[in-house]
Design an enzyme around this catalytic site. Structure first.
Site, mmCIF file in Angstrom:
data_model
loop_
_atom_site.group_PDB
_atom_site.id
_atom_site.type_symbol
_atom_site.label_atom_id
_atom_site.label_comp_id
_atom_site.label_asym_id
_atom_site.label_seq_id
_atom_site.Cartn_x
_atom_site.Cartn_y
_atom_site.Cartn_z
ATOM 1 N N HIS A 90 0.832 -1.207 0.000
ATOM 2 C CA HIS A 90 0.000 0.000 0.000
ATOM 3 C C HIS A 90 0.867 1.258 0.000
ATOM 4 O O HIS A 90 0.693 2.146 -0.841
ATOM 5 C CB HIS A 90 -0.918 -0.019 1.223
ATOM 6 C CG HIS A 90 -1.856 1.137 1.307
ATOM 7 N ND1 HIS A 90 -3.166 1.083 0.879
ATOM 8 C CD2 HIS A 90 -1.676 2.406 1.765
ATOM 9 C CE1 HIS A 90 -3.744 2.257 1.067
ATOM 10 N NE2 HIS A 90 -2.859 3.085 1.617
ATOM 11 N N GLU A 91 1.785 1.322 0.946
ATOM 12 C CA GLU A 91 2.620 2.518 1.040
ATOM 13 C C GLU A 91 3.557 2.642 -0.170
ATOM 14 O O GLU A 91 3.871 3.750 -0.608
ATOM 15 C CB GLU A 91 3.426 2.502 2.345
ATOM 16 C CG GLU A 91 2.577 2.498 3.607
ATOM 17 C CD GLU A 91 1.539 3.614 3.651
ATOM 18 O OE1 GLU A 91 1.804 4.715 3.122
ATOM 19 O OE2 GLU A 91 0.442 3.371 4.213
ATOM 20 N N HIS A 112 1.846 4.640 -2.832
ATOM 21 C CA HIS A 112 1.981 6.082 -2.615
ATOM 22 C C HIS A 112 3.365 6.567 -3.044
ATOM 23 O O HIS A 112 3.511 7.608 -3.703
ATOM 24 C CB HIS A 112 1.786 6.408 -1.127
ATOM 25 C CG HIS A 112 0.375 6.360 -0.645
ATOM 26 N ND1 HIS A 112 -0.623 7.144 -1.172
ATOM 27 C CD2 HIS A 112 -0.196 5.629 0.345
ATOM 28 C CE1 HIS A 112 -1.768 6.898 -0.527
ATOM 29 N NE2 HIS A 112 -1.526 5.981 0.399
#
Length: 455
Positions: free
Chosen positions: A218-219, A222
């Site tokens: 997920h990170e 980003h």
């Protein structure tokens, strides 16, 4: 103090005069050029910030800092009563902020615009309504099916091996470790100190394989977005992600659309078995794939699966609307939270710690415009994937082979490269040729979970 100084500098009338002087130059440029976009977005920010008095902003910022500190003590003690007067004050500040924008259609619109420019409360009511009409019956139908056995995920998985595998996958996706790193933190987060210094964190549970792995993916989504914003935009108002929702579309794209897909695990699962032979050596791919995609209504938003996650956000969005419009009082939130949780998810918390106190959002920021970006990210991630596969039909087969460059380059060319030049409607139209819609996301969920649960 720093926020107040930054606000005062940005609303200096001298900047307004410079923007006025640049108007003829802006009109002579193509709308999507870097220069025209820089002027347009800076003007939009300036016009919004000049409506908010510096004293009010400083007062609100100080209140939010105090509120967060108090929440860190109140949640472990399950003490919502302690937060009531503070949250009432937050609601008052949120309404006052919205009132600085008399041309708004709804109180929530200026609050949404802080993080997701171009989307309104009316847009979100329609979007969440469409999702709930499909997802609530889907969750009910899935709940009638036999529960998926996910015991294979809850064995002992040593921390260092978990971290090494997750970071290897993030690097395969395109996270550049020459310009980033991963560390541990209480909550996964991405921090950009510049386009060449984009750091991620994750957290590890040695008896839960999903926690660190999907937190890392997920990170990394980003971070990949930020690392691929053009260097010439760095340190300008357009040198970051378009909106919170668009940023979330990148993290959820790599975490869910790719990272929880069957083609990806056909590539990655043999490698994971090599890292954890004792735990997974005898677990078939089908069993592992079903385990990581298990649907089970839960009390905690951050632990929710793909099908129920947007229902958590829909519930919170409607609570925000009800609070802003005065239909419910802050003091009544715990009971209303339990009622809505049953309505949307079929489960209800026994205490406030896992109910109205579970998220930090309202206790560290405003009330209004704080939960839509998660669902906007889900919706747009499916739109991006459909558009990418339309352009390059070979992408699913490439994912099976562990080749992600075509997909990553498509995302960079269509989304990352623009930084903050476009609002959500503008970016969606540019990438897909249409409007923001839930249809691709619902198609994705129906196809995937229809197969997994024989719906």
């Amino acid at each position: 103090m720093l926020q107040r100084l930054a606000h005062e500098k940005f609303i200096d009338p001298a900047l307004g005069r410079l923007l006025e002087q640049l108007a003829p130059y802006e009109e002579s440029l193509a709308y999507d050029s870097d220069e025209a976009s820089l002027i347009r977005v800076t003007r939009r920010d300036y016009e919004r910030e000049t409506r908010v008095p510096a004293d009010f902003q400083a007062e609100f910022d100080e209140h939010m800092a105090m509120s967060y500190h108090t929440w860190t003590q109140a949640r472990p003690e399950d003490d919502f009563e302690r937060m009531v007067p503070i949250l009432e004050k937050t609601l008052e500040y949120s309404r006052r902020y919205a009132d600085f924008f008399p041309d708004k259609d709804h109180l929530v619109d200026p609050l949404i615009a802080i993080s997701d420019e171009g989307v309104t409360g009316a847009d979100l009511r329609e979007l969440f309504g469409n999702l709930c009409d499909t997802l609530i019956p889907m969750v009910e139908e899935i709940s009638q099916r036999p529960s998926v056995d996910d015991a294979c995920l809850h064995q002992h998985y040593p921390q260092q091996e978990q971290l090494r595998f997750g970071l290897d996958i993030a690097e395969c996706f395109g996270y550049d470790l020459d310009r980033g790193r991963e560390d541990l933190s209480a909550h996964p987060v991405t921090s950009a100190f510049g386009l060449d210094d984009v750091r991620i964190t994750t957290r590890v549970q040695e008896n839960n394989l999903k926690e660190a792995l999907f937190g890392t993916l997920h990170e990394a989504g980003h971070a990949i977005y930020t690392q691929n914003i053009p260097k010439e935009l760095e340190s300008t108002p357009i040198g970051r992600g378009a909106t919170s929702g668009v940023h979330e579309s990148q993290s959820r794209f790599w975490e869910n659309i790719v990272g929880r897909s069957r083609p990806f695990w056909e590539f990655a699962y043999p490698r994971l078995q090599q890292v954890f032979p004792e735990q997974l050596g005898e677990v078939p791919l089908d069993s592992f794939y079903r385990a990581i995609n298990k649907v089970e209504p839960s009390l905690i938003r951050t632990a929710a699966d793909e099908v129920t996650y947007s229902l958590h956000c829909a519930m919170r969005f409607e609570l925000e609307m009800d609070l802003l419009e005065g239909r419910i009082a802050v003091r009544d939130l715990p009971e209303v939270w339990r009622e809505r949780s049953l309505e949307y998810l079929g489960v209800a918390p026994e205490d406030d710690r896992d109910g109205v106190l579970q998220d930090m959002n309202w206790y560290s920021d405003r009330i209004g415009g704080l939960y839509q970006h998660y669902t906007l990210g889900n919706v747009m991630s499916a739109m991006w994937y459909e558009a990418a596969v339309d352009a390059y039909p070979e992408i699913p087969d490439q994912i099976r082979q562990g080749k992600f460059s075509t997909l990553r380059h498509w995302l960079t060319d269509n989304i990352h490269i623009h930084g903050r030049k476009f609002t959500i409607p503008e970016l969606v139209e540019r990438v897909t040729g249409g409007e923001l819609t839930t249809e691709p996301y619902l198609r994705y969920l129906k196809a995937k979970y229809g197969q997994l649960y024989d719906l």
